[in-house]
Enzyme design. Structure first.
Site, PDB file in Angstrom:
ATOM      1  N   THR A 238       0.994  -1.050  -0.033  1.00  0.00           N
ATOM      2  CA  THR A 238       0.029  -0.010  -0.193  1.00  0.00           C
ATOM      3  C   THR A 238       1.022   1.192   0.219  1.00  0.00           C
ATOM      4  O   THR A 238       1.844   1.355   0.890  1.00  0.00           O
ATOM      5  CB  THR A 238      -0.848  -0.144   1.050  1.00  0.00           C
ATOM      6  OG1 THR A 238      -1.787  -1.108   1.283  1.00  0.00           O
ATOM      7  CG2 THR A 238      -1.843   1.189   1.327  1.00  0.00           C
ATOM      8  N   CYS A 326      25.599   7.235   7.375  1.00  0.00           N
ATOM      9  CA  CYS A 326      25.469   6.016   6.983  1.00  0.00           C
ATOM     10  C   CYS A 326      26.366   5.126   7.667  1.00  0.00           C
ATOM     11  O   CYS A 326      26.388   3.747   7.562  1.00  0.00           O
ATOM     12  CB  CYS A 326      25.009   5.718   5.906  1.00  0.00           C
ATOM     13  SG  CYS A 326      23.510   6.779   5.131  1.00  0.00           S
TER      14      CYS A 326
HETATM   15  N1  PMP Z   1      22.736   7.443  -1.675  1.00  0.00           N
HETATM   16  C1  PMP Z   1      23.223   8.495  -1.298  1.00  0.00           C
HETATM   17  C2  PMP Z   1      24.403   9.117  -2.127  1.00  0.00           C
HETATM   18  C3  PMP Z   1      22.878   8.839  -0.102  1.00  0.00           C
HETATM   19  O1  PMP Z   1      23.472   9.907   0.455  1.00  0.00           O
HETATM   20  C4  PMP Z   1      21.838   8.434   0.692  1.00  0.00           C
HETATM   21  C5  PMP Z   1      21.386   8.827   1.941  1.00  0.00           C
HETATM   22  N2  PMP Z   1      22.527   8.898   3.022  1.00  0.00           N
HETATM   23  C6  PMP Z   1      21.307   7.115   0.298  1.00  0.00           C
HETATM   24  C7  PMP Z   1      21.654   6.744  -0.916  1.00  0.00           C
HETATM   25  C8  PMP Z   1      20.292   6.332   0.961  1.00  0.00           C
HETATM   26  O2  PMP Z   1      19.020   7.159   0.914  1.00  0.00           O
HETATM   27  P1  PMP Z   1      17.929   6.786   1.791  1.00  0.00           P
HETATM   28  O3  PMP Z   1      18.217   7.074   3.295  1.00  0.00           O
HETATM   29  O4  PMP Z   1      16.438   7.410   1.162  1.00  0.00           O
HETATM   30  O5  PMP Z   1      17.837   5.366   1.829  1.00  0.00           O
END
Ligand code: PMP
Length: 397
Positions: A238, A326
């Site tokens: 959804t 990340c």
């Molecule tokens: N690709 C890049 C270049 C990013 O900077 C990020 C976010 N840090 C992502 C992918 C992942 O994006 P999302 O948080 O929307 O999963």
């Protein structure tokens, strides 16, 4: 974050208040499943399509080439598995990947046991076109996986030259444009080798947890998630209607901004960077000679350890980053500065400052002396500390 100066907008951006306002009714009185029947469901579907065309304008594509999903991580994984399904089974050729890709590319290639080889980037983080040509001449690769703009350095790849090379050798390109969308003007179909691209709303003042995958018209595509057949059978589940509506609204705002004010963020970034270069000894800008996103400044302050300096700046209420958000919790230097040829110690010294269209001149004026003060303080403590090597408090974020 009242009283805080946020200079970490490449990690995420706050939702635009205008987008929030447009989203709110979809949580309450318009909380209707778009797959259900009736007049309101038709209206919700029309609103989703309006959001899709607002996003399509931001990246220059036809709206039917965009599939909403949970973000760029899912879009990258979906593209990787779809390309593996269609491009590799007969040839088993490896994927050509840049060593500065986001972890959602590299980790998913590894996790899904995709053979891949790295292309070369120069000391600015720009793809080495001679190396790329040589690799393409071997005919050994299935497709290219290369982001348009890097989340740490802000470097924008020479998209025209890469596209021409790929067309010459008939190699398709998956391009992560998450950091570029909303910051620079994009026209993806113009680059005909790009067969897929990933987009994330929270990088341009849209909501978190929503993004999209662009699949070039006519290209084969295998969904990652099967079920009820939503999103024209391309991504079941959804739809997250409030977030889709918010992403569309944020895309429209970003587009209006790009049309009218492209210089202002860049001017503030340049002022920030230039003043620090003048006022702080032994400070350098990573990738300064390359074409960069207008909002990003990745700096090395010699004899400072990035993580420690970041904590000190946090104490002064300046929020910045040591690399990709990340990589949180990873006790090692980011792979991006390492790929540019920086040493492990230099890579751990790097601090990223990233602005947004919300950043004010006043914030930049306040942040500059605080960075100068923090570097001086850090260096004076370092020089008084018995020589135990660089201070290391590895809690990457
Ligand atoms: N690709 C890049 C270049 C990013 O900077 C990020 C976010 N840090 C992502 C992918 C992942 O994006 P999302 O948080 O929307 O999963």
């Amino acid at each position: 974050m009242s009283n805080w100066i946020n200079l970490d907008y490449n990690a995420t951006t706050p939702l635009a208040p205008e987008a929030l306002e447009i989203m709110l009714p979809y949580f309450t009185e318009l909380s209707i499943n778009p797959s259900s029947q009736g007049k309101i469901a038709s209206q919700i579907n029309a609103d989703i399509e309006n959001a899709r065309s607002q996003l399509a304008k931001l990246v220059g594509v036809n709206s039917d080439t965009l599939t909403f999903m949970s973000g760029a991580t899912e879009a990258n994984l979906t593209a990787i598995l779809s390309h593996a399904y269609f491009l590799k089974p007969t040839t088993k050729k490896p994927v050509l990947v840049s060593p500065i890709e986001h972890s959602s590319i590299i980790n998913n290639l590894i996790l899904h046991k995709q053979a891949f080889e790295y292309l070369t980037v120069d000391n600015q983080g720009v793809v080495d076109l001679i190396d790329l040509r040589q690799k393409l001449e071997t005919g050994e690769y299935a497709y290219l996986n290369l982001m348009l703009a890097n989340n740490e350095t802000g470097v924008i790849q020479p998209i025209d030259s890469i596209n021409s090379l790929l067309n010459e050798f008939n190699l398709p390109w998956h391009c992560d444009v998450s950091q570029a969308a909303g910051k620079i003007t994009l026209n993806l179909p113009h680059f005909t080798s790009i067969v897929s691209a990933s987009i994330s709303a929270h990088k341009f003042h849209g909501p978190k947890g929503i993004g999209a995958l662009y699949i070039k018209a006519g290209c084969e595509f295998k969904p990652l998630i099967y079920g009820g057949g939503q999103e024209s059978d391309r991504r079941s589940g959804t739809q997250n209607v409030p977030s889709i509506i918010g992403m569309g609204a944020a895309a429209k705002l970003a587009n209006d901004y790009l049309d009218n004010h492209t210089q202002s963020v860049e001017n503030l970034r340049n002022k920030f960077e230039q003043t620090l270069l003048e006022q702080v000894d032994n400070c350098q800008v990573i990738s300064q000679q390359a074409l960069r996103l207008p909002n990003t400044s990745y700096l090395i302050f010699d004899n400072c350890e990035g993580e420690g300096l970041k904590i000190l700046l946090n104490h002064y209420k300046v929020h910045c980053a040591t690399g990709s958000a990340c990589l949180t919790g990873k006790q090692k230097a980011s792979h991006v500065p390492l790929a540019l040829g920086l040493s492990e110690f230099q890579a751990k010294s790097a601090l990223r400052f990233s602005l947004s269209r919300y950043t004010t001149k006043q914030e930049v004026d306040q942040a500059i002396p605080l960075v100068v003060k923090a570097v001086k303080k850090f260096r004076s403590v370092q020089s008084q500390t018995p020589s135990v090597g660089p201070v290391t408090i590895y809690t990457n974020s």
